[in-house]
Design a protein around this motif. Structure first.
Motif, mmCIF file in Angstrom:
data_model
loop_
_atom_site.group_PDB
_atom_site.id
_atom_site.type_symbol
_atom_site.label_atom_id
_atom_site.label_comp_id
_atom_site.label_asym_id
_atom_site.label_seq_id
_atom_site.Cartn_x
_atom_site.Cartn_y
_atom_site.Cartn_z
ATOM 1 N N THR A 87 0.827 -1.291 -0.057
ATOM 2 C CA THR A 87 -0.018 0.052 0.077
ATOM 3 C C THR A 87 0.876 1.225 0.007
ATOM 4 O O THR A 87 0.349 2.461 -0.392
ATOM 5 N N ASP A 88 2.162 1.274 0.408
ATOM 6 C CA ASP A 88 3.027 2.479 0.342
ATOM 7 C C ASP A 88 3.361 2.707 -1.198
ATOM 8 O O ASP A 88 3.424 3.978 -1.419
ATOM 9 N N ASP A 89 2.959 1.763 -2.081
ATOM 10 C CA ASP A 89 3.157 2.240 -3.505
ATOM 11 C C ASP A 89 1.841 2.864 -3.743
ATOM 12 O O ASP A 89 1.791 3.873 -4.850
ATOM 13 N N ILE A 90 0.661 2.481 -3.596
ATOM 14 C CA ILE A 90 -0.566 3.133 -3.709
ATOM 15 C C ILE A 90 -0.521 4.504 -3.056
ATOM 16 O O ILE A 90 -1.099 5.504 -3.840
ATOM 17 N N ALA A 91 -0.161 4.798 -1.912
ATOM 18 C CA ALA A 91 -0.143 6.019 -1.168
ATOM 19 C C ALA A 91 1.024 6.967 -1.589
ATOM 20 O O ALA A 91 0.858 8.266 -1.163
ATOM 21 N N TRP A 92 1.765 6.554 -2.356
ATOM 22 C CA TRP A 92 3.061 7.506 -2.695
ATOM 23 C C TRP A 92 2.718 8.696 -3.207
ATOM 24 O O TRP A 92 1.866 8.758 -4.190
ATOM 25 N N HIS A 93 2.965 9.976 -2.472
ATOM 26 C CA HIS A 93 2.833 11.279 -2.873
ATOM 27 C C HIS A 93 1.330 11.611 -3.179
ATOM 28 O O HIS A 93 1.037 12.431 -3.886
ATOM 29 N N HIS A 94 0.577 10.639 -2.258
ATOM 30 C CA HIS A 94 -0.986 11.091 -2.132
ATOM 31 C C HIS A 94 -1.558 11.388 -1.082
ATOM 32 O O HIS A 94 -1.899 12.538 -0.840
ATOM 33 N N SER A 95 -1.296 10.411 -0.143
ATOM 34 C CA SER A 95 -1.995 10.629 1.351
ATOM 35 C C SER A 95 -1.467 9.717 2.278
ATOM 36 O O SER A 95 -1.090 8.521 1.905
ATOM 37 N N PHE A 96 -1.344 9.887 3.491
ATOM 38 C CA PHE A 96 -0.994 8.939 4.642
ATOM 39 C C PHE A 96 -2.021 7.887 4.786
ATOM 40 O O PHE A 96 -1.646 6.738 4.494
ATOM 41 N N PHE A 97 -3.203 8.280 4.736
ATOM 42 C CA PHE A 97 -4.317 7.034 4.773
ATOM 43 C C PHE A 97 -5.613 7.244 4.004
ATOM 44 O O PHE A 97 -6.563 6.744 4.182
ATOM 45 N N GLY A 98 -5.606 8.503 3.250
ATOM 46 C CA GLY A 98 -6.650 8.620 2.466
ATOM 47 C C GLY A 98 -6.662 8.140 1.026
ATOM 48 O O GLY A 98 -6.892 8.761 -0.088
ATOM 49 N N TRP A 99 -6.242 6.935 0.882
ATOM 50 C CA TRP A 99 -5.838 6.094 -0.404
ATOM 51 C C TRP A 99 -6.791 5.050 -0.661
ATOM 52 O O TRP A 99 -6.652 4.252 -1.821
ATOM 53 N N HIS A 100 -7.647 4.711 0.183
ATOM 54 C CA HIS A 100 -8.381 3.382 0.087
ATOM 55 C C HIS A 100 -9.182 3.352 -1.287
ATOM 56 O O HIS A 100 -9.314 2.265 -1.898
ATOM 57 N N HIS A 101 -9.731 4.346 -1.680
ATOM 58 C CA HIS A 101 -10.613 4.469 -2.931
ATOM 59 C C HIS A 101 -9.546 4.108 -4.203
ATOM 60 O O HIS A 101 -9.924 3.256 -4.980
ATOM 61 N N LEU A 102 -8.177 4.357 -4.392
ATOM 62 C CA LEU A 102 -7.331 3.993 -5.252
ATOM 63 C C LEU A 102 -6.996 2.625 -5.264
ATOM 64 O O LEU A 102 -6.931 2.149 -6.212
ATOM 65 N N LEU A 103 -6.735 1.930 -4.109
ATOM 66 C CA LEU A 103 -6.775 0.718 -3.830
ATOM 67 C C LEU A 103 -7.874 -0.163 -4.505
ATOM 68 O O LEU A 103 -7.569 -1.090 -5.329
ATOM 69 N N ALA A 104 -9.203 0.298 -4.045
ATOM 70 C CA ALA A 104 -10.293 -0.326 -4.574
ATOM 71 C C ALA A 104 -10.552 -0.326 -6.206
ATOM 72 O O ALA A 104 -10.715 -1.279 -6.729
ATOM 73 N N ASP A 105 -10.385 1.075 -6.561
ATOM 74 C CA ASP A 105 -10.803 1.112 -8.086
ATOM 75 C C ASP A 105 -9.694 0.582 -8.863
ATOM 76 O O ASP A 105 -9.762 0.118 -9.984
ATOM 77 N N GLY A 106 -8.226 0.751 -8.573
ATOM 78 C CA GLY A 106 -7.112 0.452 -9.250
ATOM 79 C C GLY A 106 -6.727 -1.121 -9.066
ATOM 80 O O GLY A 106 -6.283 -1.966 -10.241
ATOM 81 N N ILE A 107 -7.099 -1.727 -8.122
ATOM 82 C CA ILE A 107 -6.692 -3.089 -7.843
ATOM 83 C C ILE A 107 -7.463 -4.090 -7.620
ATOM 84 O O ILE A 107 -8.051 -5.196 -8.268
ATOM 85 N N LEU A 108 -8.435 -3.924 -6.496
ATOM 86 C CA LEU A 108 -9.278 -4.748 -6.059
ATOM 87 C C LEU A 108 -10.607 -4.909 -6.861
ATOM 88 O O LEU A 108 -11.072 -6.224 -6.860
ATOM 89 N N CYS A 109 -11.092 -3.803 -7.168
ATOM 90 C CA CYS A 109 -12.356 -4.004 -8.051
ATOM 91 C C CYS A 109 -12.031 -4.822 -9.411
ATOM 92 O O CYS A 109 -12.847 -5.815 -9.769
ATOM 93 N N PRO A 110 -10.828 -4.580 -10.096
ATOM 94 C CA PRO A 110 -10.801 -5.143 -11.245
ATOM 95 C C PRO A 110 -10.152 -6.653 -10.883
ATOM 96 O O PRO A 110 -10.568 -7.450 -11.832
ATOM 97 N N LEU A 111 -9.869 -6.941 -9.890
ATOM 98 C CA LEU A 111 -9.392 -8.348 -9.767
ATOM 99 C C LEU A 111 -10.845 -9.066 -9.296
ATOM 100 O O LEU A 111 -11.165 -10.184 -9.948
ATOM 101 N N ARG A 112 -11.740 -8.491 -8.729
ATOM 102 C CA ARG A 112 -13.022 -9.293 -8.316
ATOM 103 C C ARG A 112 -14.064 -9.324 -9.635
ATOM 104 O O ARG A 112 -14.508 -10.141 -9.774
ATOM 105 N N GLN A 113 -13.768 -8.288 -10.556
ATOM 106 C CA GLN A 113 -14.750 -8.302 -11.625
ATOM 107 C C GLN A 113 -14.214 -9.130 -12.817
ATOM 108 O O GLN A 113 -14.995 -9.902 -13.476
ATOM 109 N N CYS A 114 -12.852 -9.040 -12.888
ATOM 110 C CA CYS A 114 -12.267 -9.475 -14.035
ATOM 111 C C CYS A 114 -11.070 -10.624 -14.012
ATOM 112 O O CYS A 114 -10.759 -11.323 -14.849
ATOM 113 N N GLY A 115 -10.618 -10.570 -12.726
ATOM 114 C CA GLY A 115 -9.400 -11.292 -12.387
ATOM 115 C C GLY A 115 -8.156 -10.695 -13.072
ATOM 116 O O GLY A 115 -8.187 -9.631 -13.661
#
Length: 220
Positions: A87-115
């Motif tokens: 998650t340090d890569d997700i948060a890089w120069h973005h936010s200490f802890f306000g990056w959950h939507h990036l992880l969801a939209d960029g990684i977790l949602c695509p994995l869940r929907q398409c693999g």
């Protein structure tokens, strides 16, 4: 695939259910048992929703210096093909802890929907010209997402299983200092945000399993 040294996990007849703690901290676990990475991984994979088109997704949360990356590496070594997302890569120069939507939209949602495969360039990378991307190949059968806040309640529905790496806060803080990576004052600034963030989110209450990080070397 060798298991190496054992991991110490919380012992419970209903090990998937972690009772709520009454204080702001996660409490002290006394009933530890030894298990191998292969055994723990097998138990975590029992929770997987039946879907042969995507990897199993396991979140690994814990304090800075708790040993999350070490646990992730141990479990990854017990699989055939796996990827660790930091998650340090997700948060890089973005936010200490306000990056959950990036992880969801960029990684977790695509994995869940398409693999897999998945390829994601966080906005901080784009804005600052950081080369490359976070890639999950189509050969991945397990994806580990590790970091402070990786299993935040806003992301709970995206994981097949989650781990809380439990380490005494004093030990974890000492490891962060001894690494000597962060500039002076940064660790203190980080902790002033990390401590209330974890106390409010309480990821240990939702964890599928609690793993001790006390024997892990200094790391994240």
């Amino acid at each position: 695939m060798g298991s190496g040294p054992t991991l110490r996990v919380r012992s419970s007849a209903s090990w998937r259910r972690i009772p709520a703690m009454t204080s702001d901290n996660e409490g002290t676990v006394l009933d530890w048992v030894e298990t191998t990475p292969d055994e723990l991984l097998a138990r975590l994979c029992e929770t997987r929703q039946m879907n042969t088109n995507r990897p199993i997704v396991i979140g690994i949360d814990g304090r800075s210096g708790s040993g999350k990356s070490t646990v992730a590496a141990r479990l990854a070594a017990a699989t055939g093909d796996s990827v660790i997302v930091h998650t340090d890569d997700i948060a890089w120069h973005h936010s200490f802890f306000g990056w959950h939507h990036l992880l969801a939209d960029g990684i977790l949602c695509p994995l869940r929907q398409c693999g897999a495969p998945v390829s994601f360039r966080p906005p901080g990378w784009v804005a600052r010209g950081r080369p490359g991307s976070i890639d999950i190949p189509d050969t991945a059968n397990v994806v580990f997402v590790e970091g402070v806040g990786a299993t935040h309640r806003d992301l709970a529905g995206w994981f097949d299983a989650t781990i809380w790496v439990s380490t005494d806060p004093v030990v974890a803080y000492r490891r962060c200092v001894e690494r000597g990576i962060d500039p002076p004052g940064f660790i203190e600034e980080w902790m002033t945000r990390e401590n209330p963030f974890l106390a409010e989110d309480r990821p240990w209450d939702r964890a599928t399993a609690i793993v001790s990080g006390e024997r892990a070397p200094a790391g994240t």
